[in-house]
Design an enzyme around this catalytic site. Structure first.
Site, PDB file in Angstrom:
ATOM      1  N   LYS A 123       0.818  -1.218   0.000  1.00  0.00           N
ATOM      2  CA  LYS A 123       0.000   0.000   0.000  1.00  0.00           C
ATOM      3  C   LYS A 123       0.856   1.275   0.000  1.00  0.00           C
ATOM      4  O   LYS A 123       2.062   1.226   0.237  1.00  0.00           O
ATOM      5  CB  LYS A 123      -0.928  -0.036   1.232  1.00  0.00           C
ATOM      6  CG  LYS A 123      -1.952  -1.181   1.193  1.00  0.00           C
ATOM      7  CD  LYS A 123      -2.909  -1.089   2.385  1.00  0.00           C
ATOM      8  CE  LYS A 123      -3.969  -2.179   2.339  1.00  0.00           C
ATOM      9  NZ  LYS A 123      -4.931  -2.049   3.459  1.00  0.00           N
ATOM     10  N   PHE A 154     -15.298   4.204   7.106  1.00  0.00           N
ATOM     11  CA  PHE A 154     -13.927   4.541   6.723  1.00  0.00           C
ATOM     12  C   PHE A 154     -13.693   4.443   5.214  1.00  0.00           C
ATOM     13  O   PHE A 154     -12.567   4.586   4.749  1.00  0.00           O
ATOM     14  CB  PHE A 154     -12.923   3.641   7.466  1.00  0.00           C
ATOM     15  CG  PHE A 154     -13.137   2.158   7.251  1.00  0.00           C
ATOM     16  CD1 PHE A 154     -12.647   1.519   6.123  1.00  0.00           C
ATOM     17  CD2 PHE A 154     -13.830   1.410   8.195  1.00  0.00           C
ATOM     18  CE1 PHE A 154     -12.845   0.161   5.922  1.00  0.00           C
ATOM     19  CE2 PHE A 154     -14.042   0.047   8.002  1.00  0.00           C
ATOM     20  CZ  PHE A 154     -13.536  -0.574   6.855  1.00  0.00           C
ATOM     21  N   ARG A 166      -2.261 -14.382   4.612  1.00  0.00           N
ATOM     22  CA  ARG A 166      -2.975 -13.696   5.694  1.00  0.00           C
ATOM     23  C   ARG A 166      -2.192 -13.830   7.008  1.00  0.00           C
ATOM     24  O   ARG A 166      -2.135 -12.900   7.818  1.00  0.00           O
ATOM     25  CB  ARG A 166      -4.391 -14.274   5.884  1.00  0.00           C
ATOM     26  CG  ARG A 166      -5.322 -14.127   4.691  1.00  0.00           C
ATOM     27  CD  ARG A 166      -5.809 -12.744   4.421  1.00  0.00           C
ATOM     28  NE  ARG A 166      -6.604 -12.190   5.490  1.00  0.00           N
ATOM     29  CZ  ARG A 166      -7.284 -11.038   5.382  1.00  0.00           C
ATOM     30  NH1 ARG A 166      -7.259 -10.344   4.238  1.00  0.00           N
ATOM     31  NH2 ARG A 166      -7.961 -10.577   6.382  1.00  0.00           N
ATOM     32  N   THR A 185      -5.483  -7.021  10.832  1.00  0.00           N
ATOM     33  CA  THR A 185      -5.773  -5.735  10.183  1.00  0.00           C
ATOM     34  C   THR A 185      -5.262  -4.568  11.023  1.00  0.00           C
ATOM     35  O   THR A 185      -4.661  -3.632  10.505  1.00  0.00           O
ATOM     36  CB  THR A 185      -7.298  -5.593   9.988  1.00  0.00           C
ATOM     37  OG1 THR A 185      -7.789  -6.767   9.334  1.00  0.00           O
ATOM     38  CG2 THR A 185      -7.632  -4.367   9.158  1.00  0.00           C
ATOM     39  N   ARG A 195       2.482  -6.545   9.202  1.00  0.00           N
ATOM     40  CA  ARG A 195       1.809  -5.398   9.822  1.00  0.00           C
ATOM     41  C   ARG A 195       2.410  -5.049  11.179  1.00  0.00           C
ATOM     42  O   ARG A 195       2.496  -3.874  11.539  1.00  0.00           O
ATOM     43  CB  ARG A 195       0.304  -5.661   9.894  1.00  0.00           C
ATOM     44  CG  ARG A 195      -0.349  -5.487   8.509  1.00  0.00           C
ATOM     45  CD  ARG A 195      -1.725  -6.050   8.435  1.00  0.00           C
ATOM     46  NE  ARG A 195      -2.457  -5.641   7.230  1.00  0.00           N
ATOM     47  CZ  ARG A 195      -3.611  -6.172   6.852  1.00  0.00           C
ATOM     48  NH1 ARG A 195      -4.173  -7.126   7.576  1.00  0.00           N
ATOM     49  NH2 ARG A 195      -4.202  -5.763   5.753  1.00  0.00           N
ATOM     50  N   ASN A 228      -1.989   0.194   6.859  1.00  0.00           N
ATOM     51  CA  ASN A 228      -1.496  -1.089   7.370  1.00  0.00           C
ATOM     52  C   ASN A 228      -0.669  -1.869   6.342  1.00  0.00           C
ATOM     53  O   ASN A 228      -0.580  -3.086   6.390  1.00  0.00           O
ATOM     54  CB  ASN A 228      -2.639  -1.916   7.969  1.00  0.00           C
ATOM     55  CG  ASN A 228      -3.731  -2.220   6.966  1.00  0.00           C
ATOM     56  OD1 ASN A 228      -3.632  -1.859   5.808  1.00  0.00           O
ATOM     57  ND2 ASN A 228      -4.762  -2.913   7.413  1.00  0.00           N
ATOM     58  N   HIS A 277      -2.274  -5.423   1.539  1.00  0.00           N
ATOM     59  CA  HIS A 277      -3.566  -6.091   1.351  1.00  0.00           C
ATOM     60  C   HIS A 277      -3.294  -7.521   0.917  1.00  0.00           C
ATOM     61  O   HIS A 277      -2.353  -7.777   0.163  1.00  0.00           O
ATOM     62  CB  HIS A 277      -4.395  -5.413   0.253  1.00  0.00           C
ATOM     63  CG  HIS A 277      -5.462  -6.328  -0.306  1.00  0.00           C
ATOM     64  ND1 HIS A 277      -6.671  -6.491   0.309  1.00  0.00           N
ATOM     65  CD2 HIS A 277      -5.453  -7.169  -1.377  1.00  0.00           C
ATOM     66  CE1 HIS A 277      -7.383  -7.388  -0.382  1.00  0.00           C
ATOM     67  NE2 HIS A 277      -6.660  -7.807  -1.406  1.00  0.00           N
TER      68      HIS A 277
HETATM   69  P1  ATP Z   1      -7.207  -5.859   3.322  1.00  0.00           P
HETATM   70  O1  ATP Z   1      -8.554  -6.135   2.689  1.00  0.00           O
HETATM   71  O2  ATP Z   1      -6.639  -4.495   2.975  1.00  0.00           O
HETATM   72  O3  ATP Z   1      -6.241  -6.961   3.080  1.00  0.00           O
HETATM   73  P2  ATP Z   1      -8.167  -6.815   5.820  1.00  0.00           P
HETATM   74  O4  ATP Z   1      -8.805  -7.902   5.027  1.00  0.00           O
HETATM   75  O5  ATP Z   1      -7.248  -7.215   6.938  1.00  0.00           O
HETATM   76  O6  ATP Z   1      -7.371  -5.824   4.906  1.00  0.00           O
HETATM   77  P3  ATP Z   1     -10.705  -5.457   5.809  1.00  0.00           P
HETATM   78  O7  ATP Z   1     -11.701  -5.623   6.870  1.00  0.00           O
HETATM   79  O8  ATP Z   1     -10.912  -6.115   4.482  1.00  0.00           O
HETATM   80  O9  ATP Z   1      -9.276  -5.862   6.411  1.00  0.00           O
HETATM   81  O10 ATP Z   1     -10.527  -3.892   5.588  1.00  0.00           O
HETATM   82  C1  ATP Z   1      -9.951  -3.378   4.401  1.00  0.00           C
HETATM   83  C2  ATP Z   1      -9.016  -2.230   4.736  1.00  0.00           C
HETATM   84  O11 ATP Z   1      -9.794  -1.148   5.203  1.00  0.00           O
HETATM   85  C3  ATP Z   1      -8.019  -2.513   5.854  1.00  0.00           C
HETATM   86  O12 ATP Z   1      -6.832  -3.139   5.417  1.00  0.00           O
HETATM   87  C4  ATP Z   1      -7.738  -1.113   6.344  1.00  0.00           C
HETATM   88  O13 ATP Z   1      -6.772  -0.478   5.523  1.00  0.00           O
HETATM   89  C5  ATP Z   1      -9.066  -0.418   6.179  1.00  0.00           C
HETATM   90  N1  ATP Z   1      -9.816  -0.440   7.431  1.00  0.00           N
HETATM   91  C6  ATP Z   1     -10.473  -1.501   7.975  1.00  0.00           C
HETATM   92  N2  ATP Z   1     -11.049  -1.178   9.129  1.00  0.00           N
HETATM   93  C7  ATP Z   1     -10.753   0.156   9.320  1.00  0.00           C
HETATM   94  C8  ATP Z   1     -11.072   1.089  10.336  1.00  0.00           C
HETATM   95  N3  ATP Z   1     -11.805   0.761  11.401  1.00  0.00           N
HETATM   96  N4  ATP Z   1     -10.596   2.362  10.190  1.00  0.00           N
HETATM   97  C9  ATP Z   1      -9.852   2.714   9.123  1.00  0.00           C
HETATM   98  N5  ATP Z   1      -9.522   1.874   8.111  1.00  0.00           N
HETATM   99  C10 ATP Z   1      -9.968   0.610   8.215  1.00  0.00           C
HETATM  100 MG    MG Z   2      -9.990  -7.551   3.283  1.00  0.00          MG
END
Ligand code: ATP
Ligand code: MG
Length: 138
Positions: free
Chosen positions: A9, A57, A85, A91, A102, A112, A115
């Protein structure tokens, strides 16, 4: 062998961390079989994170993902999706295990660093958004 889709990212590209993150990926046994640096358009980021469009968000997420270039990748391994993962960590970096990408590099839950796809089905969809079959060389 299976595949997953990865993004390094903007917070990672901005801080010149792509090599360090790739080292963690490769040391974990994931092979980088396709990779390119791109700047996401707003439309691309909105489509990519479409499942989150009702979340509070969403605007911040799209803004961050389009702020600076990203590196998109296809990773290959046995059980690539769950393996990556695990290597990525939770996350929220405060909850991520020691040694995960992370935990090592992320700034916050929003910034973070990486992805990774959450299922084989989504991996195939996400890979097809960025790569043709000819660009993936195992
Ligand atoms: P990714 O899809 O990026 O791999 P993830 O699967 O661990 O991450 P998701 O729940 O899919 O998490 O959320 C997608 C992305 O949205 C997160 O990686 C993060 O960058 C952002 N995100 C998630 N929750 C929050 C939050 N509470 N506040 C701000 N950003 C968030
Ligand atoms: Mg995700």
């Amino acid at each position: 062998m299976s595949r997953t889709f990865s993004i390094l990212k903007p917070d990672a590209t901005r801080r010149n961390l792509t090599g360090k993150i790739n080292a963690v990926i490769e040391e974990a046994g994931l092979r980088i079989v396709a990779q390119k640096r791109v700047k996401l358009s707003t439309a691309q980021a909105e489509a990519f994170y479409g499942v989150h469009k009702e979340r509070p968000f969403f605007g911040e997420l799209v803004g961050q993902m389009t702020a600076e270039p990203v590196v998109v990748q296809v990773l290959e391994a046995d059980d690539a999706v769950p393996k990556y993962r695990e290597v990525m960590g939770a996350t929220n970096p405060e909850q991520a295990d020691e040694g995960t990408i992370r935990k090592l590099f992320a700034l916050s839950i929003g910034e973070n660093s990486v992805h990774g796809s959450d299922s084989d089905e989504n991996a195939a969809i996400e890979i097809a958004q960025f790569f043709t079959d000819a660009e993936i060389v195992g």
